[in-house]
Design an enzyme around this catalytic site. Structure first.
Site, PDB file in Angstrom:
ATOM      1  N   LEU A   1      90.624 -60.911  64.209  1.00 48.76           N
ATOM      2  CA  LEU A   1      90.513 -59.920  63.134  1.00 48.76           C
ATOM      3  C   LEU A   1      91.103 -60.467  61.836  1.00 48.76           C
ATOM      4  O   LEU A   1      91.899 -61.415  61.856  1.00 48.76           O
ATOM      5  CB  LEU A   1      91.240 -58.646  63.573  1.00 48.76           C
ATOM      6  N   PRO A   2      90.764 -59.838  60.703  1.00 50.07           N
ATOM      7  CA  PRO A   2      91.217 -60.402  59.421  1.00 50.07           C
ATOM      8  C   PRO A   2      92.738 -60.387  59.226  1.00 50.07           C
ATOM      9  O   PRO A   2      93.330 -61.416  58.900  1.00 50.07           O
ATOM     10  CB  PRO A   2      90.528 -59.512  58.378  1.00 50.07           C
TER      11      PRO A   2
ATOM     12  N   THR B   1      95.105 -64.560  62.354  1.00 53.48           N
ATOM     13  CA  THR B   1      96.284 -65.036  61.628  1.00 53.48           C
ATOM     14  C   THR B   1      96.914 -63.834  60.947  1.00 53.48           C
ATOM     15  O   THR B   1      96.325 -63.265  60.016  1.00 53.48           O
ATOM     16  CB  THR B   1      95.887 -66.077  60.557  1.00 53.48           C
TER      17      THR B   1
ATOM     18  N   LYS C   1     101.216 -71.280  62.334  1.00 52.56           N
ATOM     19  CA  LYS C   1      99.942 -71.225  61.602  1.00 52.56           C
ATOM     20  C   LYS C   1     100.180 -71.001  60.096  1.00 52.56           C
ATOM     21  O   LYS C   1      99.505 -71.596  59.249  1.00 52.56           O
ATOM     22  CB  LYS C   1      99.094 -70.093  62.195  1.00 52.56           C
TER      23      LYS C   1
ATOM     24  N   LYS D   1      95.482 -64.409  51.552  1.00 52.67           N
ATOM     25  CA  LYS D   1      96.292 -63.650  52.517  1.00 52.67           C
ATOM     26  C   LYS D   1      97.321 -64.576  53.173  1.00 52.67           C
ATOM     27  O   LYS D   1      98.500 -64.242  53.280  1.00 52.67           O
ATOM     28  CB  LYS D   1      95.366 -63.058  53.578  1.00 52.67           C
TER      29      LYS D   1
HETATM   30  P1  NAD Z   1      85.812 -62.544  59.179  1.00 51.75           P
HETATM   31  O1  NAD Z   1      86.113 -61.534  58.147  1.00 51.75           O
HETATM   32  O2  NAD Z   1      84.586 -63.387  59.072  1.00 51.75           O
HETATM   33  O3  NAD Z   1      85.774 -61.837  60.633  1.00 51.75           O
HETATM   34  C1  NAD Z   1      86.624 -60.787  61.012  1.00 51.75           C
HETATM   35  C2  NAD Z   1      85.756 -59.759  61.722  1.00 51.75           C
HETATM   36  O4  NAD Z   1      86.607 -58.696  62.190  1.00 51.75           O
HETATM   37  C3  NAD Z   1      84.708 -59.129  60.800  1.00 51.75           C
HETATM   38  O5  NAD Z   1      83.414 -59.344  61.341  1.00 51.75           O
HETATM   39  C4  NAD Z   1      85.096 -57.647  60.771  1.00 51.75           C
HETATM   40  O6  NAD Z   1      83.981 -56.780  60.693  1.00 51.75           O
HETATM   41  C5  NAD Z   1      85.834 -57.508  62.085  1.00 51.75           C
HETATM   42  N1  NAD Z   1      86.719 -56.350  62.147  1.00 51.75           N
HETATM   43  C6  NAD Z   1      87.588 -55.893  61.216  1.00 51.75           C
HETATM   44  N2  NAD Z   1      88.231 -54.784  61.657  1.00 51.75           N
HETATM   45  C7  NAD Z   1      87.729 -54.541  62.898  1.00 51.75           C
HETATM   46  C8  NAD Z   1      87.984 -53.525  63.871  1.00 51.75           C
HETATM   47  N3  NAD Z   1      88.852 -52.554  63.655  1.00 51.75           N
HETATM   48  N4  NAD Z   1      87.281 -53.578  65.034  1.00 51.75           N
HETATM   49  C9  NAD Z   1      86.381 -54.558  65.255  1.00 51.75           C
HETATM   50  N5  NAD Z   1      86.096 -55.543  64.370  1.00 51.75           N
HETATM   51  C10 NAD Z   1      86.770 -55.532  63.215  1.00 51.75           C
HETATM   52  O7  NAD Z   1      87.103 -63.461  59.302  1.00 51.75           O
HETATM   53  P2  NAD Z   1      87.235 -64.910  59.974  1.00 51.75           P
HETATM   54  O8  NAD Z   1      87.013 -65.951  58.961  1.00 51.75           O
HETATM   55  O9  NAD Z   1      86.458 -64.925  61.244  1.00 51.75           O
HETATM   56  O10 NAD Z   1      88.807 -64.912  60.269  1.00 51.75           O
HETATM   57  C11 NAD Z   1      89.369 -64.140  61.312  1.00 51.75           C
HETATM   58  C12 NAD Z   1      90.828 -64.539  61.441  1.00 51.75           C
HETATM   59  O11 NAD Z   1      90.895 -65.946  61.740  1.00 51.75           O
HETATM   60  C13 NAD Z   1      91.632 -64.328  60.162  1.00 51.75           C
HETATM   61  O12 NAD Z   1      92.912 -63.875  60.487  1.00 51.75           O
HETATM   62  C14 NAD Z   1      91.662 -65.711  59.536  1.00 51.75           C
HETATM   63  O13 NAD Z   1      92.794 -65.895  58.711  1.00 51.75           O
HETATM   64  C15 NAD Z   1      91.685 -66.594  60.761  1.00 51.75           C
HETATM   65  N6  NAD Z   1      91.118 -67.938  60.594  1.00 51.75           N
HETATM   66  C16 NAD Z   1      89.936 -68.126  59.929  1.00 51.75           C
HETATM   67  C17 NAD Z   1      89.430 -69.420  59.800  1.00 51.75           C
HETATM   68  C18 NAD Z   1      88.112 -69.699  59.087  1.00 51.75           C
HETATM   69  O14 NAD Z   1      87.834 -70.879  58.809  1.00 51.75           O
HETATM   70  N7  NAD Z   1      87.302 -68.697  58.787  1.00 51.75           N
HETATM   71  C19 NAD Z   1      90.122 -70.507  60.349  1.00 51.75           C
HETATM   72  C20 NAD Z   1      91.276 -70.267  61.054  1.00 51.75           C
HETATM   73  C21 NAD Z   1      91.774 -68.978  61.164  1.00 51.75           C
END
Ligand code: NAD
Length: 304
Positions: free
Chosen positions: A67-68, A98, A173, A248
């Site tokens: 999740l975000p 994260t 992280k 963030k």
């Molecule tokens: P993203 O926004 O693409 O995906 C998050 C998903 O969570 C979204 O599809 C959103 O609709 C869903 N969501 C939000 N609230 C929800 C709920 N209550 N129930 C169900 N689904 C819900 O984000 P991301 O890039 O996939 O990142 C996710 C996490 O991973 C973050 O914490 C980010 O910091 C971390 N991260 C991302 C990356 C990257 O390269 N994108 C790399 C490492 C870590």
């Protein structure tokens, strides 16, 4: 029999992670609040569930969340419909999001009070790492919970670390991503300086990749197009890892540093740069688009 994985949050990272679990033969069902993300998951052949209520049942042995932010994890685990009150006692909870250390500890301790095992397991390696199952995964939680999670984490990543007690995965992280945010700005400064000096950027990139100026943004995820295939800079800066997410993480690093009186001047500066970039409406662009700010009028690349 309890052998199902419930996966919540199939966005940029969660989608390929869930797909890898599915491909490995695991029985996995996913849920996301975004209709678009649910449709994308269905197209990839993943089972979807229309609500958390229908997702979490007695057959679920592992819940994974991606999740975000901390507020989303808190709502999913501890909110009115919190899954901590719904899962079986022998279910393992894995939060790969994260998030801030305090929220991570709060959720982990609430699980512990109910004798449910939980780890925080944020990842690094980006969308490409998620697709190729080469993520670095940093785990906080008991050794017992770490050992129990290891087989499933090995499907998702290459290097799996036990960082310490609950919250330590996010601590590690946050330290990593503060360095990443700074390094992306540094890579942008170097490549844009080369451009203004009229030196072939491809040459400078090749030199830096093999010289002491190398970094992850240079070798894997350059902030300018035409250097490495498959990167967001080659795809009009569609994320990938969004500038909003990096902002963030830099905020999390700043708050952590303040809480322990650590000096992080470059981390603070990187936060100011990303914060301004996001305020100007760029939070959904890939974080490598920060090169636009650095490049000023010399930056002339396609961006959505
Ligand atoms: P993203 O926004 O693409 O995906 C998050 C998903 O969570 C979204 O599809 C959103 O609709 C869903 N969501 C939000 N609230 C929800 C709920 N209550 N129930 C169900 N689904 C819900 O984000 P991301 O890039 O996939 O990142 C996710 C996490 O991973 C973050 O914490 C980010 O910091 C971390 N991260 C991302 C990356 C990257 O390269 N994108 C790399 C490492 C870590």
């Amino acid at each position: 029999m309890r052998d199902k994985i419930a996966f919540i949050g199939v966005g940029n990272m969660g989608n390929p992670m869930a797909e890898n679990l599915h491909k490995s033969g695991k029985k996995i069902t996913v849920f996301d609040v975004s209709k678009e993300m649910m449709e994308r998951a269905e197209k990839k052949g993943l089972n979807t569930s229309e609500s958390i209520e229908s997702l979490i049942n007695e057959e679920v042995s592992i819940v994974i969340t991606m999740l975000p932010e901390g507020k989303h994890s808190k709502e999913i685990y501890l909110g009115d419909n919190g899954i901590i009150n719904k899962v079986s006692k022998d279910c393992l909870l894995i939060d790969c999001s994260t998030i801030d250390i305090e929220t991570s500890k709060e959720i982990g301790n609430a699980a512990d009070e109910q004798n449910i095992m939980m780890i925080d397991a944020p990842v690094s390696g980006g969308v490409m790492g998620a697709q190729k199952a080469t993520l670095n995964i940093m785990v906080g939680g008991s050794k017992e919970a770490f050992d129990k999670a290891l087989p499933v984490l090995k499907i998702l990543g290459k290097n799996i670390y036990h960082a310490g007690e609950i919250g330590s995965g996010n601590g590690a992280k946050i330290c990593n991503n503060m360095a990443l945010g700074i390094a992306m700005i540094a890579a942008s400064e170097s490549l844009m300086l080369a451009k203004r000096l009229n030196i072939d950027i491809k040459k400078v990139h090749e030199i830096m990749r093999n010289a002491s100026g190398n970094s992850w943004p240079i070798s894997v995820y350059p902030p300018l197009p035409g250097l490495i295939d498959g990167t967001p800079s080659n795809n009009n800066y569609r994320p990938g890892f969004s500038a909003g997410m990096m902002n963030k993480d830099l905020k999390l690093a700043y708050e952590c540093a303040k809480s322990v009186n650590a000096e992080t001047p470059l981390g603070k500066m990187a936060l100011e740069i990303y914060d301004q970039f996001c305020k100007e409406g760029n939070d959904t662009k890939d974080f490598s688009a920060i090169s636009k700010v650095i490049g000023g009028d010399a930056w002339d690349y396609p961006i959505d």
